[in-house]
Design an enzyme around this catalytic site. Structure first.
Site, mmCIF file in Angstrom:
data_model
loop_
_atom_site.group_PDB
_atom_site.id
_atom_site.type_symbol
_atom_site.label_atom_id
_atom_site.label_comp_id
_atom_site.label_asym_id
_atom_site.label_seq_id
_atom_site.Cartn_x
_atom_site.Cartn_y
_atom_site.Cartn_z
ATOM 1 C CB THR A 134 -0.904 -0.006 1.255
ATOM 2 O OG1 THR A 134 -1.618 -1.239 1.297
ATOM 3 C CG2 THR A 134 -1.890 1.151 1.244
ATOM 4 C CB SER A 140 -8.785 -0.517 -3.363
ATOM 5 O OG SER A 140 -9.327 -0.419 -2.073
ATOM 6 C CG PHE A 164 -2.316 2.254 6.083
ATOM 7 C CD1 PHE A 164 -2.727 2.929 7.219
ATOM 8 C CD2 PHE A 164 -2.949 2.546 4.884
ATOM 9 C CE1 PHE A 164 -3.742 3.873 7.158
ATOM 10 C CE2 PHE A 164 -3.971 3.480 4.804
ATOM 11 C CZ PHE A 164 -4.365 4.149 5.948
ATOM 12 N N GLY A 347 -23.602 -5.292 28.087
ATOM 13 C CA GLY A 347 -24.063 -3.978 28.543
ATOM 14 C C GLY A 347 -22.888 -3.020 28.658
ATOM 15 N N GLY A 348 -22.922 -2.154 29.671
ATOM 16 C CA GLY A 348 -21.878 -1.142 29.841
ATOM 17 C C GLY A 348 -20.505 -1.744 30.084
ATOM 18 C CD GLU A 371 -3.606 -9.746 4.874
ATOM 19 O OE1 GLU A 371 -3.600 -10.705 4.115
ATOM 20 O OE2 GLU A 371 -2.669 -9.455 5.625
HETATM 21 C C1 LIG Z 1 -3.987 -1.187 10.614
HETATM 22 C C2 LIG Z 1 -3.661 -1.391 9.173
HETATM 23 C C3 LIG Z 1 -2.606 -2.225 8.823
HETATM 24 C C4 LIG Z 1 -2.257 -2.380 7.479
HETATM 25 N N1 LIG Z 1 -1.169 -3.153 7.169
HETATM 26 C C5 LIG Z 1 -0.721 -3.169 5.884
HETATM 27 C C6 LIG Z 1 0.512 -3.819 5.564
HETATM 28 O O1 LIG Z 1 1.178 -4.407 6.428
HETATM 29 N N2 LIG Z 1 0.951 -3.776 4.279
HETATM 30 C C7 LIG Z 1 0.254 -3.141 3.291
HETATM 31 O O2 LIG Z 1 0.715 -3.147 2.146
HETATM 32 N N3 LIG Z 1 -0.920 -2.516 3.566
HETATM 33 C C8 LIG Z 1 -1.416 -2.508 4.835
HETATM 34 N N4 LIG Z 1 -2.592 -1.861 5.142
HETATM 35 C C9 LIG Z 1 -3.289 -1.148 4.075
HETATM 36 C C10 LIG Z 1 -4.615 -1.779 3.665
HETATM 37 O O3 LIG Z 1 -4.375 -2.936 2.936
HETATM 38 C C11 LIG Z 1 -5.382 -0.691 2.875
HETATM 39 O O4 LIG Z 1 -5.807 0.285 3.810
HETATM 40 C C12 LIG Z 1 -6.551 -1.258 2.113
HETATM 41 O O5 LIG Z 1 -6.100 -2.066 1.058
HETATM 42 C C13 LIG Z 1 -7.462 -0.168 1.542
HETATM 43 O O6 LIG Z 1 -6.738 0.814 0.859
HETATM 44 P P1 LIG Z 1 -6.993 2.361 1.202
HETATM 45 O O7 LIG Z 1 -6.918 2.526 2.672
HETATM 46 O O8 LIG Z 1 -6.100 3.170 0.345
HETATM 47 O O9 LIG Z 1 -8.510 2.617 0.794
HETATM 48 P P2 LIG Z 1 -9.054 2.975 -0.683
HETATM 49 O O10 LIG Z 1 -8.498 2.035 -1.672
HETATM 50 O O11 LIG Z 1 -8.865 4.422 -0.916
HETATM 51 O O12 LIG Z 1 -10.599 2.684 -0.510
HETATM 52 C C14 LIG Z 1 -11.528 3.595 0.089
HETATM 53 C C15 LIG Z 1 -12.914 2.964 0.006
HETATM 54 O O13 LIG Z 1 -13.286 2.775 -1.377
HETATM 55 C C16 LIG Z 1 -13.614 1.418 -1.598
HETATM 56 N N5 LIG Z 1 -13.236 1.054 -2.975
HETATM 57 C C17 LIG Z 1 -12.072 1.297 -3.613
HETATM 58 N N6 LIG Z 1 -12.086 0.797 -4.855
HETATM 59 C C18 LIG Z 1 -13.302 0.224 -5.029
HETATM 60 C C19 LIG Z 1 -13.964 -0.460 -6.101
HETATM 61 N N7 LIG Z 1 -13.336 -0.701 -7.262
HETATM 62 N N8 LIG Z 1 -15.220 -0.897 -5.918
HETATM 63 C C20 LIG Z 1 -15.857 -0.703 -4.730
HETATM 64 N N9 LIG Z 1 -15.291 -0.066 -3.672
HETATM 65 C C21 LIG Z 1 -14.040 0.386 -3.815
HETATM 66 C C22 LIG Z 1 -12.833 0.641 -0.557
HETATM 67 O O14 LIG Z 1 -13.378 -0.639 -0.317
HETATM 68 C C23 LIG Z 1 -12.962 1.579 0.649
HETATM 69 O O15 LIG Z 1 -14.192 1.367 1.265
HETATM 70 C C24 LIG Z 1 -3.003 -1.736 6.465
HETATM 71 C C25 LIG Z 1 -4.091 -0.927 6.824
HETATM 72 C C26 LIG Z 1 -4.409 -0.743 8.142
HETATM 73 C C27 LIG Z 1 -5.571 0.146 8.504
#
Ligand SMILES: Cc1cc2nc3c(=O)[nH]c(=O)nc-3n(C[C@H](O)[C@H](O)[C@H](O)COP(=O)(O)OP(=O)(O)OC[C@H]3O[C@@H](n4cnc5c(N)ncnc54)[C@H](O)[C@@H]3O)c2cc1C
Length: 388
Positions: A134, A140, A164, A347-348, A371
């Site tokens: 990411t 995504s 992240f 509950g609480g 993931e």
């Molecule tokens: C605590 C934590 C740990 C993480 N650890 C890792 C890690 O170790 N390594 C790593 O590489 N990443 C890691 N991540 C990243 C994680 O994989 C991404 O946050 C995730 O893939 C979503 O990407 P984004 O946050 O950029 O959201 P975006 O891609 O911007 O998505 C925003 C919203 O739009 C929706 N969306 C986007 N495209 C579409 C579509 N085509 N159709 C429908 N809906 C869509 C998504 O589902 C989401 O609801 C971590 C994230 C967190 C929060």
């Protein structure tokens, strides 16, 4: 073994070895993880020492070949292990899952030299590993990543930022997807980057909702030099490698939801059997009995589905990726809902840290996001059904 888990696993007639593996992981988690999980969460403490204790148990390379110290187990075996560890702490278990995802990518796609160099230290957990896909501008849409790797003599020079990244700053090894070619998935390559690579640095630990025992930081590459022999497979193969890692990773993270939710249900069963209101134990109210019945039904359905998906991956079934995506979506949604319902039944008190329920809700929430978000799982499933 908890009665509910036992009933679920019996559907799959686990063999003696699988039961032994499951019991070993559960015993370790009950002894070394469960007593500390709330403290680690409260103090945002990364328990590297306890994580490393899982190496000698064979959990550093669960499905890595045995010539490099791996346990050479299957995906269903791995799911059983992550479920068992998560009964104690899904955040702990999830870190072990990420480490295993990295180790298996090197095992599967690395040269023999790379395997012999990196894997013995990963399978023993002497080195811990993180997965870097990411970026700030691409989650995504991972194939839009911008981190660039340019060949310069015997090195590649990396520039860019990963966002992240779980375990960043604590891990010893980073598997990094970076662009060596044109836009799109075919221009991406995979590199193994050691923590001490020149030009590698880490951002601040993010303040986040759950998963407090592991750090989440940016990983920053500023003219970061990596020896060319750390390129995994060929240039341009990186996106496929990243996705192959995620197939198993998705099952693991679903297993982490399953174990966490089972723990929440167990806590709700105990609590509702003790707590009194209106002159009766609250588990005598039929509304709450129905809630417990639904939680049990949905969790067992999730368990059976997850084991079926893991068996597909073990058999290399052609639709295994679709099943991994379906299992990830279904089990992480059910897991979160069951944990949230368990909180309501407390509950609480469910809202208080000491009861351990609100931590489970916070930890399990992120499994619906990472993931591959659960929306992206639906994209994968729909593509498999109706094509692009
Ligand atoms: C605590 C934590 C740990 C993480 N650890 C890792 C890690 O170790 N390594 C790593 O590489 N990443 C890691 N991540 C990243 C994680 O994989 C991404 O946050 C995730 O893939 C979503 O990407 P984004 O946050 O950029 O959201 P975006 O891609 O911007 O998505 C925003 C919203 O739009 C929706 N969306 C986007 N495209 C579409 C579509 N085509 N159709 C429908 N809906 C869509 C998504 O589902 C989401 O609801 C971590 C994230 C967190 C929060």
């Amino acid at each position: 073994m908890d009665a509910a888990v036992d009933a679920g696993t019996s559907q799959f007639e686990l063999n003696e070895d699988q039961r032994a593996i499951q019991q070993m992981a559960e015993a370790f988690a009950a002894d070394r993880v469960a007593p500390n999980a709330l403290d680690w969460d409260r103090n945002k403490h990364f328990p590297a020492d306890v994580i490393r204790e899982t190496g000698p148990l064979g959990l550093g390379g669960i499905y890595v070949s045995d010539d490099v110290g791996g346990s050479a187990l299957g995906r269903l075996d791995a799911v059983l292990i992550f479920e068992a560890l998560s009964l104690a702490d899904p955040a702990f278990s999830s870190f072990i899952s990420i480490h295993n995802m990295v180790a298996s990518m090197i095992d599967r796609f690395g040269s023999d030299e790379q395997r012999q160099h990196f894997l013995p230290k990963l399978t023993s957990m002497e080195w811990l590993a993180s997965y870097c896909l990411t970026e700030p501008g691409s989650g995504s849409d991972a194939a839009a990543l911008k981190t660039r790797a340019v060949r310069s003599g015997g090195d590649y020079v990396l520039n860019g930022v990963k966002q992240f990244i779980s375990g960043a700053g604590d891990s010893d090894l980073y598997i990094v997807m970076a662009r060596t070619g044109a836009d799109g998935p075919k221009g991406i390559s995979t590199f193994v980057v050691p923590k001490d690579a020149p030009g590698l640095s880490f951002g601040a630990n993010e303040h986040k909702m759950g998963w407090h025992m592991q750090s989440t930081r940016q990983v920053v590459f500023e003219d970061c030099k990596v020896p060319a022999q750390n390129l995994l497979a060929d240039e341009g193969a990186g996106f496929g490698i990243a996705m192959a890692g995620l197939d198993g990773g998705r099952l693991n993270i679903a297993a982490c939801s399953l174990g966490g939710a089972q723990s929440a249900l167990d806590k709700a069963l105990s609590y509702t059997a003790e707590r009194k209101a209106f002159g009766a134990k609250i588990n005598q109210f039929q509304a709450l009995q129905f809630k417990l019945a639904d939680m049990e039904t949905e969790l067992q359905a999730a368990r059976i589905f997850l084991y079926a998906a893991a068996s597909k991956l073990d058999r290399k079934a052609p639709d295994a990726s679709k099943w991994s995506a379906m299992a990830k979506r279904f089990v992480t949604d059910i897991g979160f809902n069951v944990a949230n319902d368990a909180l309501q039944l407390h509950g609480g008190y469910g809202y208080l840290h000491d009861y351990g329920i609100e931590k489970l809700v916070r930890d399990l929430r992120v499994h619906q996001i990472l993931e591959g978000t659960n929306e992206i799982m639906r994209v994968i499933i729909a593509r498999a059904l109706i094509g692009r």
